[in-house]
Scaffold this motif. Structure first.
Motif, short mmCIF file in Angstrom:
data_model
loop_
_atom_site.label_atom_id
_atom_site.label_comp_id
_atom_site.label_asym_id
_atom_site.label_seq_id
_atom_site.Cartn_x
_atom_site.Cartn_y
_atom_site.Cartn_z
N GLU A 77 51.42 21.88 60.18
CA GLU A 77 51.54 23.31 60.50
C GLU A 77 52.85 23.91 59.99
O GLU A 77 53.34 24.88 60.53
N ASP A 89 51.21 15.54 65.49
CA ASP A 89 50.09 14.60 65.43
C ASP A 89 50.00 13.95 64.05
O ASP A 89 49.02 14.12 63.34
N ASN A 93 48.03 10.09 62.88
CA ASN A 93 47.18 11.17 63.38
C ASN A 93 46.19 10.61 64.41
O ASN A 93 45.36 9.76 64.10
N LYS A 140 43.54 16.08 67.99
CA LYS A 140 44.05 17.09 68.91
C LYS A 140 43.87 16.69 70.37
O LYS A 140 44.72 16.99 71.21
N ALA A 200 46.67 14.59 71.34
CA ALA A 200 47.90 15.38 71.38
C ALA A 200 47.97 16.18 72.68
O ALA A 200 49.02 16.25 73.34
N ASP A 203 48.62 27.92 65.41
CA ASP A 203 48.29 28.84 64.32
C ASP A 203 48.15 30.29 64.76
O ASP A 203 47.61 31.11 64.02
N ARG A 259 43.48 32.64 61.87
CA ARG A 259 44.64 31.79 61.65
C ARG A 259 45.70 32.53 60.84
O ARG A 259 45.40 33.16 59.83
N1 UDP Z 1 45.45 19.69 65.47
C1 UDP Z 1 46.03 18.47 65.84
N2 UDP Z 1 45.50 17.31 65.34
C2 UDP Z 1 44.43 17.30 64.51
C3 UDP Z 1 43.83 18.54 64.16
C4 UDP Z 1 44.37 19.71 64.66
O1 UDP Z 1 47.00 18.44 66.60
O2 UDP Z 1 44.01 16.22 64.09
C5 UDP Z 1 46.02 20.97 66.01
C6 UDP Z 1 46.41 21.98 64.95
O3 UDP Z 1 47.70 21.77 64.46
C7 UDP Z 1 46.29 23.30 65.71
C8 UDP Z 1 45.17 23.02 66.69
O4 UDP Z 1 45.05 21.60 66.79
O5 UDP Z 1 47.48 23.60 66.43
C9 UDP Z 1 43.87 23.65 66.27
O6 UDP Z 1 43.54 23.26 64.97
P1 UDP Z 1 42.86 24.25 63.94
O7 UDP Z 1 43.53 25.60 63.97
O8 UDP Z 1 42.82 23.57 62.62
O9 UDP Z 1 41.39 24.38 64.52
P2 UDP Z 1 40.49 25.70 64.59
O10 UDP Z 1 41.32 26.78 65.20
O11 UDP Z 1 40.12 26.00 63.20
O12 UDP Z 1 39.34 25.29 65.45
#
Ligand code: UDP
Ligand code: MG
Length: 315
Positions: free
Chosen positions: A12, A43, A71, A74, A77, A96, A200
């Motif tokens: 990020e 992560d 990794n 999420k 995390a 984001d 985002r």
């Molecule tokens: N994230 C994470 N590990 C992962 C994938 C995503 O910590 O393996 C975090 C990412 O940095 C963000 C949040 O989870 O803060 C949501 O991810 P993303 O915006 O890509 O998902 P979306 O909003 O598209 O569903």
């Protein structure tokens, strides 16, 4: 009073500065109500996220970073963040800006009305690929019909929770975590705060269509035994059908004799039954695989580096 904000970050670097600025503004706005600590969970990012977090931690003592050894996803995390949250309140936010910090004051206000949790849900999916929105809507319809956790369409992981609820969520120690289900399962008085989808701010999504599909299957398997029931009911149904067929063939033989015929239909039946059997075995296999992983009791995450003492580094 102390509020812990948990931010999972994976690659990020592009949005972090922006996000941090908006976070500090909100914290300033709310300073009469609560103090803040920010737990950034790195992560296993492959870009400069960790360096940026270290810089932030240097100039702002409210910042804690927990940096995973790789990794872990999420879910892991979020778990690490909640596990190490010290606040009376805790909230999880994406880095984001899709979980706008500007919603926090409103969430605090609603908490004061006597709720244990204020959760957010998107009422629109503007800016999201069509196929993805359609898939998501189908998923919510299915899972709500077949599971006992009530999972709201458009629910985000962004929610402000009281200590009691955080403890309950952390106590759910399953290896395969599906937070949307866990939050619903633990209960508590929850207020749903609707808001318009925000795109985002920078960088790109970490979720492909396939990873989302896998995640939704995970959700269904974790919170419902319906697929197993489908497997057994189709077994029972097909057994019934086969009895009828036997009866039909015996009667036909007795009444009309039996010229050899009908091998194509036989082939079809064999293929059909083979398919159904494999499908049911597959469903059972999914549950067995989950059981296997749970029984191993592996940790959810491993922290390789952090700026804080007394954190649970492996859990
Ligand atoms: N994230 C994470 N590990 C992962 C994938 C995503 O910590 O393996 C975090 C990412 O940095 C963000 C949040 O989870 O803060 C949501 O991810 P993303 O915006 O890509 O998902 P979306 O909003 O598209 O569903
Ligand atoms: Mg996002």
């Amino acid at each position: 009073m102390l509020t812990t904000l948990i931010i999972p970050c994976y690659n990020e670097e592009q949005v972090l500065p922006l996000f941090y600025r908006s976070l500090t503004e909100t914290a300033e706005e709310l300073k009469e109500k609560s103090e803040f600590e920010f737990i950034f969970v790195n992560d296993g990012s492959k870009d400069r996220t960790l360096e940026l977090l270290k810089e932030l931690a240097c100039k702002d003592e409210r910042v804690t970073y927990l940096s995973f050894s790789r990794n872990f996803g999420k879910e892991a995390a979020m778990f690490a963040g909640l596990k190490n949250a010290g606040g009376d309140y805790a909230a999880i936010m994406d880095a984001d800006m899709q979980d706008p910090p500007s919603l926090l004051p409103e969430m605090f206000r609603i908490m004061e009305e006597g709720y244990d949790c204020v959760a957010t849900r998107r009422v629109s999916r503007v800016g999201e690929p069509r196929l993805r929105s359609l898939g998501a809507r189908m998923f919510y319809r299915i899972i709500n019909r077949i599971s006992d956790a009530d999972i709201v369409d458009g629910a985000r992981d962004f929610r402000l929770m009281k200590r009691e609820m955080v403890d309950a969520v952390v106590a759910m120690g399953e290896y395969h975590r599906f937070s949307k289900g866990i939050f619903g399962w633990v209960g508590f008085r929850t207020f749903w705060l609707p808001y318009e989808n925000v795109e985002r701010a920078a960088g790109e999504t970490k979720w492909s269509f396939w990873s989302l599909l896998k995640y939704s299957v995970e959700g269904i398997i974790n919170f419902s035994q319906a697929p197993l029931a489908i497997a057994s009911w189709s077994g029972i149904g097909l057994t019934g059908v086969s009895f009828l067929m036997i009866l039909f063939i015996v009667v036909r033989k007795l009444m009309f004799g039996d010229p050899v015929a009908g091998w194509p239909s036989l082939a079809c039946i064999i293929v059909f039954l083979g398919g159904v059997q494999l499908l049911c075995m597959g469903i059972m296999g999914q549950y067995l695989a989950k059981t296997y992983m749970e029984v191993k009791g592996r940790p959810h995450y491993i922290i390789g580096e952090t700026n804080r003492e007394n954190v649970t580094k492996i859990s």
